[in-house]
Design an enzyme around this catalytic site. Structure first.
Site, short mmCIF file in Angstrom:
data_model
loop_
_atom_site.label_atom_id
_atom_site.label_comp_id
_atom_site.label_asym_id
_atom_site.label_seq_id
_atom_site.Cartn_x
_atom_site.Cartn_y
_atom_site.Cartn_z
N LEU A 1 0.83 -1.21 0.00
CA LEU A 1 0.00 0.00 0.00
C LEU A 1 0.87 1.26 0.00
O LEU A 1 0.60 2.21 -0.71
CB LEU A 1 -0.94 0.00 1.21
N ASP B 1 18.25 13.19 20.83
CA ASP B 1 16.83 13.24 20.49
C ASP B 1 16.00 12.41 21.45
O ASP B 1 16.30 11.25 21.71
CB ASP B 1 16.62 12.66 19.08
N CYS C 1 11.27 19.50 12.60
CA CYS C 1 11.73 18.12 12.77
C CYS C 1 12.82 17.86 11.74
O CYS C 1 13.21 18.76 10.99
CB CYS C 1 10.57 17.14 12.62
N SER D 1 18.68 15.49 10.27
CA SER D 1 18.77 14.75 9.01
C SER D 1 18.49 15.66 7.83
O SER D 1 17.69 16.58 7.92
CB SER D 1 17.79 13.58 9.01
N ILE E 1 17.36 19.98 12.57
CA ILE E 1 17.15 18.97 13.59
C ILE E 1 18.06 17.76 13.40
O ILE E 1 18.18 16.90 14.26
CB ILE E 1 15.66 18.57 13.64
N HIS F 1 15.53 17.04 21.25
CA HIS F 1 14.47 17.34 20.30
C HIS F 1 13.28 16.44 20.57
O HIS F 1 13.45 15.26 20.87
CB HIS F 1 14.97 17.12 18.86
N HIS G 1 6.44 18.15 7.71
CA HIS G 1 5.72 16.93 7.31
C HIS G 1 5.01 17.10 5.99
O HIS G 1 4.41 16.16 5.48
CB HIS G 1 4.74 16.52 8.40
N1 GLN Z 1 17.75 13.93 14.45
C1 GLN Z 1 16.63 13.26 13.90
C2 GLN Z 1 16.39 13.71 12.46
O1 GLN Z 1 16.63 14.81 12.16
C3 GLN Z 1 15.39 13.50 14.68
C4 GLN Z 1 14.27 12.69 14.13
C5 GLN Z 1 13.03 12.74 14.92
O2 GLN Z 1 12.88 13.55 15.78
N2 GLN Z 1 12.12 11.89 14.61
O3 GLN Z 1 15.94 12.97 11.64
ZN ZN Z 2 11.01 15.41 15.36
#
Ligand code: GLN
Ligand code: ZN
Length: 749
Positions: A17, A593, A721, A427, A425, A636, A689
């Protein structure tokens, strides 16, 4: 006695899916082709549940994105702009889920929230003041008929009106009761239609009943259900709860005219006492006895003992919650048989239910004896040195010195960052190239040197670009890892990894939680190599990037033979070694994190500290308590809902925290102020997101809104994020707008 389940994973045995839906997003398949994929999966899953011998089979547990969003579309609980935009129904649906930016208009994604205490996220519906609630969707009916055509009688599943109101956003100056009459009318219409179509049962999910309930809450429940229960017209109603017990309302609940009540006996052991106190003879108890959230085999002997204690005439054996929260099957795993035999994923849990049923009903001994053998001896050997170390931890092991305010001053001079420092954050986009190269390395199609070269190149490119756009605290980009918990787990002893153990997290996204099999300790340095490499390439400071113990625990399948607290402390000691190693190698800012800290927060407030925060916060403190005062510790969190645990968050004693305040509004910031939050904050100035690019102007406004609420010395500017799920162009545009906005504001203040 019969068997059922609350819901089945919908993403497919091989995540079909996900892949097909993403193809649709990219315009590679048509709407009809995607619809056919959905139909195929539903057929396969119904058939599988049926073939396993489960008696009552749910439907409408399928979804192209999220069942709460499905409910909003069923009941017309939709923002105006989505009703009028010129998109197909399916594209409207996806627009609300993920945002839409194109020639037809600009739609922001609705916020997402954690589904109770799980790592599943639902799309939050919004009840507008002038909402016109009515039945406009047909999915629940279509899927019932679709199954019927296949010769399978199903029990449709629908989110109940009480929980729907509890988990939705309500327009200002409205209260849940304002929408009750219209909701009742709509649900009555659904009952009538299902009756006509020949449904016997309807499952109404009301997990909000396991939270602390006030008398107003209960009044609302009654306001909704009194009229509803008078309009069943022969349709049987299963009131389904999960994720805890219904202690606040049990006595009243069982008096109501439901035909079945579903209770979770795994996460809600108190439900035993409640039922033992009395259960009406004419009703059916759907007993959630097989854990829908963890992957260990059920302990038949214990389960049977517990079930036999229940003074209930009409019993259906069920799962504790939907099987959405566990992977599909162990059949595609490559574990050695001695290991594999300890696991039950969704498909295997179906067999457990039918085995328990035949043991109870027909006294069959073979499955019971086989199961007893699994638990006859301990699965793993204890690490005694570690147990002793944990037993000897003292208060100073959990306390960083000096106090935060002194560190803050010191760090201000040492780092000499501008006001409103900018950062990300951790990545950067995990492009197809990044993923494919990692896969090639794993399959040994490229050498370790080639892989390292590739990673170094990625890091160099992105460092250079970060410098160019003027970010202040850089990151290396996390190209060497995908799933962060898996990455850490691979370097810790005591961890096991499935090949295909995917669980839906939101929409088309899944996670593959590793399994904590035994005692955990660090095997070797984990992040030191790439963090130090990155730091050596630039004069700017590069943040080390770790995952904290509580998040690692919460995103793993935990052990059931030792406490969560014990596991958290084991993990904390392992990550502490890594922190000290980074420090020793010249890393001066370290982000740990705790993306999932809130995840296992008990649903009832009365249990928050005693059952969780009292060990979770110390576990985090243990990780960083031994670093020098000039090392800046960031953390985070993947949400902003911590108004109610602000002091606990401050108690983590990090120097800086970033979180997601952008998708919801910034109200949390008032609370931080009111409660004199000490830790510096990066509330997140745009929502990552969604692929939507925020304009400089939008970010400017957000920053100004933040500065209206938080002293400027405390504010960091960052996305809300990590950016790994995003594409490169939108990431670059967004971050460029972010640094541009920060620059403009710096000049204003
Ligand atoms: N350091 C991670 C990233 O930037 C934090 C990911 C997360 O909070 N889910 O992907
Ligand atoms: Zn996050």
């Amino acid at each position: 006695m019969t068997t059922t389940i609350i819901g089945f994973p919908r993403i497919g045995e091989f995540r079909e899916l996900k892949f097909q839906t993403e193809k649709y997003f990219r315009g590679e398949i048509t709407e009809n082709e995607l619809a056919a994929v959905g139909a195929d999966l539903r057929k396969k899953h119904w058939q599988l549940v049926k073939d396993s011998g489960i008696d009552q089979i749910p439907s409408n547990d399928f979804s192209f994105y999220d069942t709460t969003l499905d409910t909003a579309f069923l009941l017309n609980i939709l923002p105006k702009e989505i009703q009028t935009i010129d998109l197909s129904p399916l594209d409207k649906y996806f627009a609300l889920a993920r945002g839409y930016q194109g020639e037809k208009g600009d739609i922001k994604a609705r916020p997402m929230k954690k589904w109770f205490n799980t790592n599943y996220h639902y799309i939050v519906p919004k009840f507008e003041k002038d909402a016109d609630i009515k039945v406009v969707g047909t999915k629940i009916f279509d899927e019932f008929q679709e199954a019927k055509t296949l010769g399978i009688q199903t029990r449709p599943v629908l989110l109940g009106p009480f929980t729907l109101l509890q988990i939705s956003e309500l327009a200002e100056d409205t209260e849940p009761a304002d929408f009750a009459a219209e909701l009742v009318a709509a649900y009555q219409e659904i009952f009538a239609t299902l009756n006509e179509l020949g449904a016997e049962w309807l499952q109404l999910d009301e997990p909000a009943l396991v939270k602390d309930l006030s008398s107003q809450d209960w009044a609302l429940f009654q306001q909704l259900y009194h009229p509803l229960l008078q309009q069943k017209n022969g349709l049987k109603l299963l009131l389904q709860t999960y994720f805890g017990d219904v202690r606040d309302v049990y006595t009243d609940l069982v008096q109501l005219d439901f035909d079945g009540i579903g209770l979770d006996f795994v996460e809600g052991p108190k439900n035993y006492e409640l039922v033992i106190g009395g259960f009406p003879a004419e009703k059916t108890l759907f007993a959630g006895i097989v854990n829908g959230k963890n992957i260990w085999r059920n302990h038949y002997e214990q389960t049977l003992k517990a079930v036999q204690k229940l003074p209930v005439e009409n019993l259906v054996l069920s799962t504790s919650c939907s099987l959405l929260h566990v992977p599909f099957t162990t059949e595609n795993e490559t574990f050695a048989p001695e290991i594999l035999k300890h696991f039950a994923f969704a498909k295997e849990k179906l067999t457990e239910l039918t085995e328990l049923n035949v043991i109870l009903k027909e006294g069959q001994q073979t499955p019971l004896i086989e199961n007893q053998q699994l638990f006859a001896s301990p699965r793993t050997e204890e690490n005694q040195a570690l147990a002793e170390k944990i037993a000897h931890l003292a208060p100073q092991d959990f306390t960083r010195k000096p106090a935060f305010s002194d560190r803050e001053k010191l760090q201000r001079t040492v780092f000499d960052l501008p006001l409103l420092p900018t950062t990300t954050i951790g990545s950067f986009p995990q492009t197809r190239e990044v993923k494919q190269t990692r896969a090639k390395f794993k399959r040994q199609e490229i050498s370790a040197e080639e892989y390292d070269q590739f990673l170094a190149q990625q890091i160099n490119d992105w460092l250079q670009w970060q410098e160019e756009i003027g970010l202040d605290v850089l990151v290396h980009g996390e190209f060497e890892r995908n799933d962060m918990v898996e990455y850490f787990g691979q370097n810790l002893s005591g961890y096991l990894f499935s090949q295909n153990g995917w669980v839906q997290s939101y929409g088309t996204r899944g996670v593959k939680p590793p399994i904590i099999w035994g005692d955990v300790s660090r095997k070797k340095p984990i992040t030191v190599k790439w963090s130090t490499y990155a730091q050596q390439q630039t004069d700017k400071v590069v943040k080390g990037m770790l995952t904290g113990p509580v998040t690692i625990l919460n995103w793993s399948f935990p052990r059931e033979d030792i406490s969560l607290k014990e596991s958290a402390l084991q993990l904390a000691l392992a990550i502490q070694e890594e922190v000290l190693d980074l420090e020793a190698n010249g890393i001066r800012v370290i982000q740990i994190d705790e993306a999932a800290l809130r995840e296992k927060l008990p649903l009832r407030k009365s249990d928050w500290y005693s059952e969780y925060l009292d060990w979770a916060i110390p576990a985090f403190r243990l990780v960083h308590s031994r670093v020098q005062p000039t090392i800046q510790i960031h953390t985070h969190m993947c949400y902003s809902e911590f108004t109610d645990i602000i002091s606990a968050i401050d108690q983590m004693d990090a120097d800086v925290i970033s979180f997601e305040a952008s998708r919801s509004n910034l109200t949390i910031l008032d609370e931080l102020n009111a409660q004199r939050f000490q830790t510096e904050v990066g509330p997140g100035v745009y929502d990552i997101h969604s692929p939507r690019v925020p304009s400089t102007e939008e970010i400017l406004q957000t920053i100004r809104a933040i500065l209206a609420k938080v002293p400027k010395e405390k504010v960091w500017i960052n996305p809300d994020c990590g950016l790994k799920t995003r594409g490169i162009p939108e990431t670059r545009d967004s971050l460029q707008n972010l640094t541009a906005a920060a620059k403009i504001v710096r000049e204003e203040i």
